[in-house]
Design an enzyme around this catalytic site. Structure first.
Site, PDB file in Angstrom:
ATOM      1  N   HIS A  29       0.819  -1.212   0.000  1.00 52.79           N
ATOM      2  CA  HIS A  29       0.000   0.000   0.000  1.00 52.79           C
ATOM      3  C   HIS A  29       0.852   1.261   0.000  1.00 52.79           C
ATOM      4  O   HIS A  29       0.335   2.351  -0.187  1.00 52.79           O
ATOM      5  CB  HIS A  29      -0.923  -0.001   1.219  1.00 52.79           C
ATOM      6  CG  HIS A  29      -1.970  -1.075   1.153  1.00 52.79           C
ATOM      7  ND1 HIS A  29      -3.293  -0.814   0.920  1.00 52.79           N
ATOM      8  CD2 HIS A  29      -1.869  -2.422   1.231  1.00 52.79           C
ATOM      9  CE1 HIS A  29      -3.975  -1.948   0.886  1.00 52.79           C
ATOM     10  NE2 HIS A  29      -3.133  -2.943   1.083  1.00 52.79           N
ATOM     11  N   ASP A  89       3.432   9.531  -0.663  1.00 52.00           N
ATOM     12  CA  ASP A  89       2.267   8.732  -0.262  1.00 52.00           C
ATOM     13  C   ASP A  89       2.034   7.684  -1.346  1.00 52.00           C
ATOM     14  O   ASP A  89       2.040   8.028  -2.537  1.00 52.00           O
ATOM     15  CB  ASP A  89       1.033   9.639  -0.139  1.00 52.00           C
ATOM     16  CG  ASP A  89       0.009   9.103   0.864  1.00 52.00           C
ATOM     17  OD1 ASP A  89      -0.051   7.863   1.021  1.00 52.00           O
ATOM     18  OD2 ASP A  89      -0.719   9.909   1.472  1.00 52.00           O
TER      19      ASP A  89
END
Ligand code: ADP
Ligand code: G6P
Length: 467
Positions: free
Chosen positions: A164, A372
């Site tokens: 992720h 991110d």
């Protein structure tokens, strides 16, 4: 089917269960676990059914149980596991290293030993819970050794793994003292998924360099077996969120929030776990300067910053909290008035309904991470804006920036550039706003989380069949 067993259906293995235990042993309840992994995967399992193996957020030894249409198999972590595997190796070594060293990674041999031990425990629990030939989907950086451990115990399983978070470039990854072992752990899978093509390419280079494997395009040869590596950008359940944001109670709540804020002309919003990768300080700096220079003037403009408590025992997170709260205090001291704060700072979790109402209230959404993997907040904002209003200011260092090209893209290190983007976002015409929002909504609705899961699991099936 008994809880904790899988008859050929999907088994998700993640560090956390989708719910965490709260309250004392006698009055304990459950609430949704924090973070994007759970936001994304919970709707997938709710729709398809399956088993979810993970930590319950406490040191209690709990039995498997059923909730929300899927089976939960808790894995317990002792205080030492928590300190060394979770707070240590996962979140003070891997997290900063994989996010391009936006924090300083600490390398502790004791933490590595705990990481191996706890990964083995997750693999053992999974091996015991899976029916023959089950599909196992291991999640994220906390469990990189599980694929190989699981394959050794259960060669009959189909094993996928999805990261992720970013996978760093070669020089950064190479600092990890256990770089070969981590790669060998991942190579136990049939399919390795990353958020972006660059992440997949970084992994392939690290695998060639540190595990001496041969790669051909996206295929890796390991011990006579072929493993595939690919990019699968994750998303959200856009339709469900759109529906929630369209209910009368959410619309009423959004109106109420705007009234509570004093009917400003521009509401700016930030929503993040309180994490140093999210660029909260850079955002506050840009906002503070816009106030100092008179470009934005409270009470006409106001910033709401939601900062979910996160990893509160890790030192860098404690330092960040102190700094953020110091800066918020300074901005309010300089620019607030009685009953009229310049920054509304909320350090807690909210139900999904309240998050949807906040997104509907925000004229300018500030998503400014330094790094991110994806950033689901950006996609949630877009999914909620059925009114085709609002503007998204988005860091180019997020996975979401690959897809949401109509956002006001920024380099968060460039404070002047960020200020300019905020100014433009706050002043764009309704027609321009609608054009941008329509294009972004199309993308978020087409590539939603169900599409992501189906694509990943379809690819996993193909690789495993060719095995
Ligand atoms: P990360 O996974 O790093 O936390 P993401 O932006 O991908 O970052 O996902 C964060 C998720 O957490 C989103 O679904 C967001 O709505 C949710 N979230 C963030 N802050 C809060 C909060 N205070 N209360 C409830 N949910 C929150
Ligand atoms: C990110 C990570 C997840 C993690 C979440 C919350 O989304 O990718 O693996 O679960 O943050 O962090 P926490 O440490 O509280 O689980």
């Amino acid at each position: 089917m008994a809880p904790g067993t899988s008859g050929g259906s999907l088994v998700v293995v993640a560090n956390r269960l989708p719910v965490e235990r709260v309250g004392g042993r006698h009055e304990a309840g459950w609430r949704t676990s924090p973070g994007g992994l759970v936001t994304a995967l919970a709707p997938v399992l709710e729709r398809n059914g399956g088993t979810w193996i993970g930590w319950s957020g406490t040191d209690e030894r709990l039995q498997p149980f059923s909730a929300e249409g899927f089976n939960l198999v808790p894995v317990s972590l002792s205080h030492a596991d928590l300190a060394d595997y979770y707070e240590g190796f996962s979140n003070a070594t891997l997290w900063p290293l994989y996010h391009d060293v936006t924090g300083r990674p600490v390398f502790e041999r004791r933490w590595w030993d705990a990481y191996v031990r706890v990964n083995q425990r997750f693999a053992d629990v999974t091996a015991a819970a899976c029916a023959g030939g089950a599909t196992v989907w291991v999640q994220d950086y906390q469990l990189q050794l599980v694929p190989a451990m699981l394959r050794r115990a259960r060669p009959d399983l189909r094993i996928g793994w999805f990261n992720h978070i970013p996978f760093p470039g070669y020089e950064i990854y190479s600092r990890l003292p256990w770089r070969r072992q981590v790669i060998e752990g991942l190579l136990g899978a049939d399919l390795l998924g990353f958020q972006r093509r660059d992440d997949a390419a970084n992994f392939l280079r690290a695998a060639r360099g540190h595990a001496a494997v041969v790669t051909r395009g996206s295929v890796v040869e390991v011990g006579g077996r072929q493993l595939r590596v690919g990019a699968f950008p994750i998303s959200i359940d856009a339709r469900a969120l759109d529906e929630l944001a369209s209910t009368q109670s959410t619309l009423d709540r959004a109106r109420q929030l705007r009234a509570d804020l004093g009917h400003p002309r521009v509401v700016l919003l930030g929503v993040d776990r309180l994490d140093y990768t999210k660029g909260i300080l850079h955002r506050l700096r840009a906002y503070g300067e816009l106030l100092d220079e008179g470009d934005l003037k409270p009470p006409e403009a106001v910033l709401v910053q939601v900062a979910t408590p996160s990893r509160e025992r890790v030192e860098e997170y404690q330092r960040l909290r102190d700094e953020v709260e110091g800066v918020v205090g300074r901005i309010n001291g300089d620019h607030g008035r009685v009953g009229q704060a310049a920054v509304h700072y909320l350090h807690r979790s909210f139900p999904r309904e309240e998050m949807a109402a906040l997104y509907l209230t925000a004229d300018v959404m500030l998503v400014t991470p330094l790094r991110d993997g994806m950033n689901l907040v950006a996609k949630e904002y877009v999914a909620c804006r059925h009114d085709e209003r609002g503007a998204l200011v988005l860091s180019e260092f997020t996975g979401a920036a690959d897809e949401l090209r109509q956002a006001f893209l920024i380099n968060p290190w460039d404070i002047d550039g960020t200020k300019e983007a905020i100014r433009r976002a706050a002043h764009q015409s309704p027609a321009a706003a609608a054009r941008r929002m329509r294009a972004m909504r199309r993308r978020v609705f087409e590539d939603d989380v169900h599409h992501w899961a189906a694509t990943f699991l379809g690819a996993l099936e193909m690789v495993a069949e060719g095995r």
